[in-house]
Design an enzyme around this catalytic site. Structure first.
Site, PDB file in Angstrom:
ATOM      1  N   ASP A   8       0.807  -1.227   0.000  1.00  0.00           N
ATOM      2  CA  ASP A   8       0.000   0.000   0.000  1.00  0.00           C
ATOM      3  C   ASP A   8       0.845   1.287   0.000  1.00  0.00           C
ATOM      4  O   ASP A   8       1.538   1.580   0.983  1.00  0.00           O
ATOM      5  CB  ASP A   8      -0.927   0.048   1.218  1.00  0.00           C
ATOM      6  CG  ASP A   8      -1.883  -1.145   1.301  1.00  0.00           C
ATOM      7  OD1 ASP A   8      -1.503  -2.246   0.844  1.00  0.00           O
ATOM      8  OD2 ASP A   8      -2.987  -0.986   1.831  1.00  0.00           O
ATOM      9  N   GLU A  39      -4.224   1.923  -2.931  1.00  0.00           N
ATOM     10  CA  GLU A  39      -5.495   2.357  -2.330  1.00  0.00           C
ATOM     11  C   GLU A  39      -5.366   3.567  -1.415  1.00  0.00           C
ATOM     12  O   GLU A  39      -6.364   4.239  -1.161  1.00  0.00           O
ATOM     13  CB  GLU A  39      -6.171   1.200  -1.580  1.00  0.00           C
ATOM     14  CG  GLU A  39      -5.479   0.842  -0.287  1.00  0.00           C
ATOM     15  CD  GLU A  39      -6.419   0.203   0.746  1.00  0.00           C
ATOM     16  OE1 GLU A  39      -7.578  -0.059   0.432  1.00  0.00           O
ATOM     17  OE2 GLU A  39      -5.959  -0.003   1.878  1.00  0.00           O
ATOM     18  N   ASN A  40      -4.157   3.844  -0.892  1.00  0.00           N
ATOM     19  CA  ASN A  40      -3.974   4.981   0.025  1.00  0.00           C
ATOM     20  C   ASN A  40      -3.088   6.066  -0.580  1.00  0.00           C
ATOM     21  O   ASN A  40      -2.524   6.888   0.155  1.00  0.00           O
ATOM     22  CB  ASN A  40      -3.324   4.518   1.337  1.00  0.00           C
ATOM     23  CG  ASN A  40      -4.068   3.395   2.011  1.00  0.00           C
ATOM     24  OD1 ASN A  40      -3.579   2.282   2.074  1.00  0.00           O
ATOM     25  ND2 ASN A  40      -5.258   3.681   2.497  1.00  0.00           N
ATOM     26  N   HIS A  68     -10.245   1.055   0.561  1.00  0.00           N
ATOM     27  CA  HIS A  68     -10.234   2.519   0.418  1.00  0.00           C
ATOM     28  C   HIS A  68     -10.490   2.979  -1.021  1.00  0.00           C
ATOM     29  O   HIS A  68     -10.360   4.168  -1.324  1.00  0.00           O
ATOM     30  CB  HIS A  68      -8.915   3.103   0.926  1.00  0.00           C
ATOM     31  CG  HIS A  68      -8.830   3.136   2.424  1.00  0.00           C
ATOM     32  ND1 HIS A  68      -9.551   4.034   3.179  1.00  0.00           N
ATOM     33  CD2 HIS A  68      -8.154   2.372   3.301  1.00  0.00           C
ATOM     34  CE1 HIS A  68      -9.304   3.821   4.462  1.00  0.00           C
ATOM     35  NE2 HIS A  68      -8.466   2.814   4.571  1.00  0.00           N
ATOM     36  N   HIS A 151      -6.332  -8.516  -0.387  1.00  0.00           N
ATOM     37  CA  HIS A 151      -6.434  -7.364   0.511  1.00  0.00           C
ATOM     38  C   HIS A 151      -7.350  -7.736   1.667  1.00  0.00           C
ATOM     39  O   HIS A 151      -8.573  -7.762   1.520  1.00  0.00           O
ATOM     40  CB  HIS A 151      -6.979  -6.176  -0.282  1.00  0.00           C
ATOM     41  CG  HIS A 151      -6.792  -4.871   0.406  1.00  0.00           C
ATOM     42  ND1 HIS A 151      -5.591  -4.194   0.385  1.00  0.00           N
ATOM     43  CD2 HIS A 151      -7.623  -4.118   1.157  1.00  0.00           C
ATOM     44  CE1 HIS A 151      -5.701  -3.077   1.092  1.00  0.00           C
ATOM     45  NE2 HIS A 151      -6.926  -3.010   1.567  1.00  0.00           N
ATOM     46  N   HIS A 178      -0.893  -2.999   6.561  1.00  0.00           N
ATOM     47  CA  HIS A 178       0.229  -2.046   6.561  1.00  0.00           C
ATOM     48  C   HIS A 178       1.388  -2.507   7.439  1.00  0.00           C
ATOM     49  O   HIS A 178       2.297  -1.733   7.715  1.00  0.00           O
ATOM     50  CB  HIS A 178      -0.214  -0.631   6.980  1.00  0.00           C
ATOM     51  CG  HIS A 178      -1.054   0.064   5.966  1.00  0.00           C
ATOM     52  ND1 HIS A 178      -1.149   1.433   5.862  1.00  0.00           N
ATOM     53  CD2 HIS A 178      -1.854  -0.425   4.984  1.00  0.00           C
ATOM     54  CE1 HIS A 178      -1.979   1.770   4.887  1.00  0.00           C
ATOM     55  NE2 HIS A 178      -2.421   0.649   4.343  1.00  0.00           N
TER      56      HIS A 178
HETATM   57 FE   LIG Z   1      -4.085   0.381   2.921  1.00  0.00          FE
HETATM   58 FE   LIG Z   2      -7.132  -1.513   3.046  1.00  0.00          FE
END
Ligand SMILES: [Fe+2]
Ligand SMILES: [Fe+2]
Length: 263
Positions: A8, A39-40, A68, A151, A178
């Site tokens: 991520d 996604e982040n 996300h 995920h 993460h």
């Molecule tokens: Fe993430």
């Molecule tokens: Fe996530």
């Protein structure tokens, strides 16, 4: 062939790490393909057209996502127009976007990339075990080289999915927590596995965000603004070596590469 998967990418520091560190990793590991979870990547929440383009321009071939996905409205543009952009496959039928793709290039055989999302402590999507197995068999009609980004929150769900797909895909790597795990291995059927790739961004943080507001949220149960943190930027992920003839993984190694302080 050698494939790098990047965990991520969080905010501007994460994008900077990819921009500055990917060229060195490409030569160090003789990379043929780079896949990243984005996604982040926009301010820590979701993804925009500009942040996606910045990541593709830095050398990422395919981008995966997760829960996300919908945080930035303009993600719908990516879902409707960007062939290199994936959302988790297991949304209900009819939702825009794609959950898998096959990446063609001159230098290596086609590579299937599949993005799934877990359901334990996560929003209840369709069953990733059922959707995932069907999609893998569909992809295997085109290629034996298949990478899966699972995920998910729960290690049990990630390991079970990977065990189910052992021998049918080249690698299953988890994202979302993460936190990079130390359980990289190759299962008996030839599938490389890592429960979580970790994240690419500032590690002087709580999962990429400033520390104090998160402590305050837990301390007081009141909403806080979670800005992306700044310090100790790492690019995290895994490099997987794959036998092109069989699709079996030959090697998997974790990557946790620091970005120089003044970069
Ligand atoms: Fe993430
Ligand atoms: Fe996530």
């Amino acid at each position: 062939m050698n494939l790098l998967f990047i965990g991520d990418i969080v905010g501007e520091p994460g994008r900077r790490a990819v921009r500055q560190l990917l060229p060195g990793l490409r030569s160090k590991f003789a990379l043929d393909l780079v896949i990243a979870n984005g996604e982040n990547s926009a301010g820590g929440s979701g993804i925009t057209v500009n942040t996606a383009n910045e990541i593709f321009a830095a050398g990422v071939d395919i981008m995966t996502t997760g829960d996300h996905l919908w945080d930035q409205k303009e993600v719908t543009i990516l879902l409707q127009t960007e062939a290199r952009f994936l959302r988790p496959l297991n949304y209900p039928a009819g939702v825009m976007g794609q959950g898998s793709t096959v990446c063609h290039s001159e230098n290596h055989p086609p590579v299937g990339v599949l993005n799934l999302q877990g359901r334990t402590f996560m929003p209840p999507l369709e069953n990733p075990f059922l959707c995932g197995k069907t999609e893998v068999e569909h992809l295997r009609k085109i290629t034996k080289i298949i990478f899966v980004d699972m995920h998910a929150e729960a290690t049990s769900e990630k390991i079970a999915l990977a065990r189910m797909l052992d021998g049918r895909v080249s690698a299953v790597v988890g994202t979302h927590t993460h936190v990079q795990t130390a359980d990289e291995q190759i299962f008996p059927g030839g599938t490389a596995y890592l429960s979580d790739a970790g994240f690419t961004g500032p590690h002087d943080s709580v999962l990429g965000r400033e520390i104090e507001p998160i402590i305050e949220r837990f301390r007081s149960n009141t909403p806080q603004k979670f800005d992306v943190a700044k310090g100790r930027i790492l690019l995290q992920g895994a490099v997987i070596e794959i036998d092109e003839a069989t699709g079996r993984a030959l090697n998997i190694r974790r990557v946790s590469e620091p970005l120089a302080e003044n970069a």
